[in-house]
Design a protein around this motif. Structure first.
Motif, short mmCIF file in Angstrom:
data_model
loop_
_atom_site.label_atom_id
_atom_site.label_comp_id
_atom_site.label_asym_id
_atom_site.label_seq_id
_atom_site.Cartn_x
_atom_site.Cartn_y
_atom_site.Cartn_z
N ILE A 108 0.89 -0.87 0.02
CA ILE A 108 0.00 -0.10 0.24
C ILE A 108 0.87 1.10 0.33
O ILE A 108 0.79 2.58 -0.74
CB ILE A 108 -0.91 -0.10 0.91
N GLY A 109 2.01 0.97 0.95
CA GLY A 109 3.06 2.32 0.63
C GLY A 109 3.43 2.87 -0.59
O GLY A 109 3.95 3.60 -1.16
N THR A 110 4.01 1.50 -0.85
CA THR A 110 4.56 1.64 -2.43
C THR A 110 3.39 2.19 -3.47
O THR A 110 4.47 3.17 -3.81
CB THR A 110 5.10 0.21 -2.91
N GLU A 111 2.41 1.70 -3.09
CA GLU A 111 0.99 1.83 -4.35
C GLU A 111 0.91 3.70 -4.20
O GLU A 111 0.94 4.86 -4.84
CB GLU A 111 -0.11 1.51 -4.63
N ALA A 112 1.36 4.00 -2.79
CA ALA A 112 0.41 5.04 -2.73
C ALA A 112 1.28 6.90 -2.87
O ALA A 112 1.59 7.35 -3.19
CB ALA A 112 0.04 5.58 -0.72
N PHE A 113 2.56 5.69 -2.56
CA PHE A 113 4.32 6.74 -2.50
C PHE A 113 3.89 6.82 -4.54
O PHE A 113 3.93 8.23 -5.04
CB PHE A 113 5.23 6.12 -1.69
N ASN A 114 4.06 6.46 -4.98
CA ASN A 114 3.77 5.91 -6.66
C ASN A 114 2.84 7.58 -6.94
O ASN A 114 2.92 8.44 -7.77
CB ASN A 114 3.92 4.64 -7.04
N LEU A 115 1.69 7.30 -6.47
CA LEU A 115 0.43 8.02 -6.92
C LEU A 115 1.40 9.34 -6.40
O LEU A 115 1.09 10.36 -7.38
CB LEU A 115 -0.78 7.65 -5.97
N THR A 116 1.58 9.55 -5.14
CA THR A 116 1.74 11.05 -4.66
C THR A 116 3.28 11.28 -5.81
O THR A 116 2.49 12.52 -5.78
CB THR A 116 2.37 11.16 -3.10
N MET A 117 3.65 10.39 -5.70
CA MET A 117 5.02 11.49 -6.83
C MET A 117 4.25 11.45 -8.64
O MET A 117 4.53 12.67 -9.34
CB MET A 117 6.24 9.81 -7.12
N GLU A 118 3.46 10.95 -8.78
CA GLU A 118 3.04 11.17 -10.13
C GLU A 118 2.14 12.49 -9.97
O GLU A 118 2.19 12.66 -10.90
CB GLU A 118 1.88 9.65 -10.39
N PHE A 119 1.16 12.36 -8.91
CA PHE A 119 0.62 14.14 -8.90
C PHE A 119 2.17 15.20 -9.08
O PHE A 119 1.47 16.10 -9.67
CB PHE A 119 -0.15 14.00 -7.34
N GLY A 120 3.12 14.76 -7.78
CA GLY A 120 3.60 15.69 -8.06
C GLY A 120 4.43 15.70 -8.93
O GLY A 120 4.59 17.28 -10.00
N PHE A 121 5.29 15.06 -10.30
CA PHE A 121 5.52 15.25 -11.38
C PHE A 121 4.83 15.41 -12.26
O PHE A 121 5.31 16.52 -13.21
CB PHE A 121 6.31 13.98 -11.45
N LEU A 174 15.00 13.37 -8.70
CA LEU A 174 14.59 14.17 -9.93
C LEU A 174 13.38 13.21 -11.10
O LEU A 174 13.19 12.32 -11.28
CB LEU A 174 15.89 14.40 -10.70
N ARG A 175 12.37 14.64 -11.29
CA ARG A 175 11.55 14.47 -12.07
C ARG A 175 12.47 13.58 -13.78
O ARG A 175 11.28 11.99 -13.83
CB ARG A 175 10.99 15.62 -13.48
N THR A 176 13.36 13.55 -13.99
CA THR A 176 14.14 12.47 -15.30
C THR A 176 14.25 11.21 -14.63
O THR A 176 13.67 10.16 -14.96
CB THR A 176 14.74 12.93 -16.48
N GLU A 177 14.07 11.33 -13.68
CA GLU A 177 14.89 9.76 -13.24
C GLU A 177 13.47 9.27 -12.40
O GLU A 177 13.27 8.15 -12.87
CB GLU A 177 15.62 9.81 -11.45
N TRP A 178 12.07 9.55 -12.46
CA TRP A 178 11.57 9.07 -12.33
C TRP A 178 10.62 8.43 -13.04
O TRP A 178 9.70 7.73 -13.61
CB TRP A 178 10.41 9.91 -10.87
N GLU A 179 11.19 9.50 -14.20
CA GLU A 179 10.50 9.50 -15.50
C GLU A 179 10.69 7.80 -16.27
O GLU A 179 10.93 7.24 -16.91
CB GLU A 179 10.41 9.94 -17.17
N ASN A 180 12.28 7.94 -16.74
CA ASN A 180 13.03 6.80 -16.94
C ASN A 180 13.48 5.92 -16.41
O ASN A 180 12.52 4.53 -16.76
CB ASN A 180 14.51 6.75 -16.46
N LEU A 181 12.53 5.93 -14.63
CA LEU A 181 11.99 4.36 -13.58
C LEU A 181 10.46 3.57 -14.03
O LEU A 181 9.51 2.96 -14.18
CB LEU A 181 11.74 4.87 -12.47
N ASN A 182 9.78 5.14 -14.61
CA ASN A 182 8.10 5.23 -15.58
C ASN A 182 8.39 4.42 -16.50
O ASN A 182 7.06 5.00 -17.20
CB ASN A 182 7.47 6.05 -14.32
N ASN A 183 9.44 4.48 -17.45
CA ASN A 183 9.26 4.90 -18.90
C ASN A 183 8.24 5.82 -19.48
O ASN A 183 7.06 5.72 -20.60
CB ASN A 183 8.21 2.86 -19.38
N TYR A 184 8.28 6.92 -18.68
CA TYR A 184 7.79 8.06 -19.83
C TYR A 184 8.56 8.53 -20.40
O TYR A 184 9.82 8.28 -20.92
CB TYR A 184 7.61 8.95 -18.66
#
Length: 184
Positions: A108-121, A174-184
């Motif tokens: 749950i923490g993983t999913e919540a943090f992913n959603l929060t980061m997605e909202f932030g970025f 960083l945003r670019t690191e998050w995008e690379n991890l999430n295939n953006y």
């Protein structure tokens, strides 16, 4: 980009409502929870003390708070959000707290943090998200590193608990690191 911003497979992030204060107050009277959630001395707080804190976040332009609710039974189980947003720099501090012990370690923490980061970025257009964590909070450290946060610094012997000094770590992504991890 997601079609269901703030909604995952197990949880949804919603606004913090009045009805959540009973559980929130319970967590603020759970000393083991508080010792991982906050850096200040762990002491019980009443609803009357917590309401102004939440109201301050809701009125603020540099903070966001979300209630974490389960999709299965619509139960309030935690909070997540941002504070100390510096809009001109695109930076913010992220936080999370899963209140009840039985809800931890289930992803749950993983999913919540992913959603929060997605909202932030994606919604807030942040460039950098950071957090601090105490060195003894190994479950949180594992979560942050799994999600791509990098340890960037150490505040040596930052906190005194149980007659011992503990470090506090600074993590960032960083945003670019998050995008690379999430295939953006």
């Amino acid at each position: 980009m997601t079609n269901n911003l703030l909604k995952g497979s197990k949880i949804i992030l919603t606004s913090f409502k009045e009805e959540y204060f009973k559980n929130f107050t319970k967590w603020y009277n759970d000393m083991p929870f508080l010792r991982n959630y906050d850096m200040i001395a762990a002491f019980p707080r009443s609803i009357d003390e917590l309401k102004p804190m939440i109201d301050d976040v809701k009125k603020s332009s540099d903070k966001f708070i979300f209630a974490i609710k389960t999709l299965k039974d619509d139960k309030f189980i935690g909070v997540t959000g941002f504070e100390d947003i510096l809009w001109n720099n695109g930076t913010a501090v992220i936080y999370i707290g899963i209140g009840e012990k039985q809800n931890r370690g289930l992803g749950i923490g993983t999913e919540a943090f992913n959603l929060t980061m997605e909202f932030g970025f994606e919604e807030l257009n942040l460039h950098r998200i950071q957090l601090t964590v105490l060195s003894y909070n190994t479950p949180a450290i594992k979560l942050y590193e799994k999600l791509g946060f990098k340890r960037e610094g150490v505040y040596r012997e930052f906190i005194h608990r149980d007659n011992k000094r503990y470090d506090m770590y600074l993590y960032g992504i960083l945003r670019t690191e998050w995008e690379n991890l999430n295939n953006y």
